[in-house]
Design an enzyme around this catalytic site. Structure first.
Site, mmCIF file in Angstrom:
data_model
loop_
_atom_site.group_PDB
_atom_site.id
_atom_site.type_symbol
_atom_site.label_atom_id
_atom_site.label_comp_id
_atom_site.label_asym_id
_atom_site.label_seq_id
_atom_site.Cartn_x
_atom_site.Cartn_y
_atom_site.Cartn_z
ATOM 1 N N ASP A 260 0.819 -1.208 0.000
ATOM 2 C CA ASP A 260 0.000 0.000 0.000
ATOM 3 C C ASP A 260 0.858 1.265 0.000
ATOM 4 O OD1 ASP A 260 -2.693 1.338 0.554
ATOM 5 O OD2 ASP A 260 -1.536 1.993 2.295
ATOM 6 N N GLU A 302 0.619 -0.580 -5.192
ATOM 7 C CA GLU A 302 -0.407 0.460 -5.296
ATOM 8 C C GLU A 302 0.304 1.786 -5.578
ATOM 9 O OE1 GLU A 302 -3.727 3.082 -3.013
ATOM 10 O OE2 GLU A 302 -1.776 2.586 -2.171
#
Length: 616
Positions: A260, A302
């Protein structure tokens, strides 16, 4: 480990050791910490289960397994979908019906509900949120998935921890060892220097990049929210410990780990603290660590940025980084096209992606748990369409709220900033395509058109190279859930509009073609089956866009080993005709078998074709 397993580990370590050492020492210059890291790589390899070691060997023999057109993904919230991890395990037969064989579980690690940010403020990287189950439950789910041929993906939040994490608590108490794992400052002097160059992530809801802690009399860096404290990767202890957490989770049976907010993880004074070279060093080391200990596990990065900034996270052929990256720009450009009914920017975006090396594989999606941000190529729009950025963003906001003539969308705004015109868009695919409006108004003709457009957008997404990802509920045309407004903990966050509980009452309609739910469910199944059984949808195919002569139509060609497919997609509410003079001969509709000549081809409003050239 057996003698053979030890030999296999040592071979993998030897393959990467020199580069791993060189990068580690370049970043940290700490030989003792590197030795500790290597010792722990061995320990985690030893702890890996026999079933996962067997999976490692199988995937080592087929290292590009994740590029297969056989893969279709779905992302879901465990509690919304089935209550807990054991509930998800019981629902695997349903997931098999959808054709899904990659399951992305949204954040499930332990967090404090009042400060969770949807699970991205992790309080303990080795504990499942108690209401969702235990690590043992996670391993049982992974085992059950693997027996059914389903891969499992999870989020790994690298940039920060929750303020409730053990490290943060000790740092807050003044423990210097733990303060050094974050960015603590006893005055505003250095934070003020950072603020001169570092953009704000959420300027309206969480302004600034630092939070004042009254009890400890320090500022701490918080790029996202005040309760999410940025980790200091300049400290080798942070890197080592986070890699141990990564390997611990990989050993629970994960096949894919989503890292992330990866562009943010290295901070440097005087920079924007985004996409710095050290980020790539860290991701490259992470890739090698995975290949040494758990070679069946792949990294999904991401990187929510334009392609020129996304592509570097693939690394190079010789020194790869992420296996997969999100195709976020194509996603938001697709919705821009749905509103403007003008495919020019989308065609340009697809041409950019298709020009990248074929080893770069994207994860493609229409909707996800998050909002739609309008990160479009406004320079190109201004030069080629005369588009004013602020006015256009306001138009898009109005369109997807149903406040523009001709719009059938029913969405809501998130983080609306009237001054700049910036706002993000929320809503399920079905509601943004008009299914909610048509159902509310009991309008059969409008419903037919809305279902057709829902399937057309998905068909366009399936036509792209990479791994298609559905958002749970989209397969049953689930519409917005407005009940979040009645929950004080959720009412201020409109993203919960499309994060509602899964509607299991709709499951009975999945195969009923007289219902919108059945039409979408069966339509997506057919698209998924076509993609899985036709080699031209694979990552090795040549892909290009075709000139339709009509800005309302998009056409995509795919070719691989003698198979040629052309997809045609109508983004307008009008029937269209198109001719492809450079594609003579007979084609057949891949869904119906009906023959076509690509001359004056009639494309229904909001409709599409998958056409395969007949073999002579």
């Amino acid at each position: 480990m057996t003698k053979k397993e030890e030999q296999q580990f040592q071979e993998r370590l030897a393959r990467h050791l020199d580069e791993l050492r060189w990068l580690y020492m370049e970043l940290y210059g700490n030989d003792a910490m590197f030795t500790e890291l290597c010792d722990n790589l061995h320990r985690f390899a030893q702890e890996r289960s026999a079933a996962l070691k067997k999976r490692d060997l199988k995937r080592q023999a087929d290292p590009e397994w994740y590029k297969s057109n056989d893969l279709t993904g779905m992302m879901l919230y465990i509690d919304n979908f089935a209550g807990d991890l054991n509930g998800v395990r019981r629902k695997l037969p349903y997931l098999e019906q959808t054709g899904v064989n990659m399951l992305h579980l949204m954040p499930f690690l332990d967090t404090v509900p009042e400060r969770s940010d949807g699970g991205y403020a992790v309080a303990d990287f080795r504990t499942v949120r108690p209401d969702l189950g235990t690590m043992e439950d996670l391993e049982k789910l992974a085992g059950a998935c693997h027996k059914r041929g389903i891969n499992l993906c999870m989020d790994f939040v690298m940039n920060h921890t929750s303020q409730d994490h053990e490290w943060a608590k000790k740092a807050r108490q003044g423990d210097g060892e733990y303060m050094s794992r974050y960015f603590f400052f006893d005055s505003w002097n250095i934070p003020a220097e950072y603020e001169k160059t570092v953009p704000q992530v959420f300027p309206t809801t969480a302004p600034g990049n630092f939070t004042w802690l009254e009890d400890s009399r320090h500022f701490v860096m918080t790029s996202f929210y005040p309760y999410q404290w940025d980790l200091n990767y300049r400290n080798p202890r942070v890197f080592n410990e986070m890699m141990y957490n990564f390997l611990f989770l990989a050993n629970r049976g994960m096949d894919m780990i989503r890292i992330d907010a990866v562009p943010y993880i290295w901070k440097e004074l005087g920079t924007g603290c985004r996409n710095l070279p050290q980020v790539h060093t860290i991701v490259r080391m992470m890739r090698m660590i995975g290949e040494i200990v758990c070679p069946s596990v792949i990294l999904l990065g991401e990187v929510v940025m334009e392609p020129v900034k996304v592509a570097p996270y693939f690394g190079t052929v010789e020194k790869p980084e992420c296996h997969l990256l999100y195709n976020v720009t194509t996603m938001c450009t697709t919705w821009h096209t749905a509103a403007t009914q003008d495919t020019r920017l989308l065609r340009r975006q697809l041409d950019i992606v298709n020009s990248l090396p074929k080893q770069y594989v994207f994860l493609n999606y229409l909707r996800c748990h998050d909002d739609i941000g309008w990160g479009l190529d406004y320079k190109w729009l201004r030069q080629n369409c005369g588009t004013d950025e602020k006015a256009h963003k306001r138009f898009l906001s109005d369109w997807f709220q149903g406040r523009w003539e001709g719009s059938v969308s029913r969405g809501e705004l998130y983080n609306d900033d009237p001054a700049s015109g910036d706002a993000r868009q929320c809503g399920t695919t079905a509601s943004l395509c008009g299914i909610e409006k048509a159902g509310f108004e009991h309008d059969p003709a409008a419903m037919e058109r809305a279902v057709r457009f829902d399937l057309t957008l998905h068909a366009m997404m399936f036509m792209q190279t990479g791994l298609p990802l559905l958002y749970s509920g989209d397969e049953l045309a689930q519409v917005n859930d407005y009940s979040y407004k009645d929950d004080p903990k959720k009412a201020e966050d409109s993203r919960y509009l499309h994060r509602g509980k899964f509607r299991w009452d709709l499951e009975d309609r999945a195969h009923d073609l007289s219902t919108p739910e059945g039409q979408v469910f069966c339509g997506l199944n057919a698209l998924s089956a076509l993609r899985k059984t036709n080699a031209a949808f694979g990552a090795g195919a040549d892909v290009w866009t075709l000139d339709t002569g009509d800005d309302g139509l998009l056409a995509i060609g795919r070719y691989f080993e003698g198979q040629k497919i052309i997809g045609v997609f109508n983004f307008t509410p009008w029937d269209k005709t198109v001719t492809f003079p450079h594609d003579p001969g007979e084609f057949a509709d891949m869904l119906t078998g009906e023959p076509y000549i690509l001359r004056d081809l009639a494309v229904p409003a909001y409709g599409f074709y998958y056409l395969e050239q007949s073999q002579s």
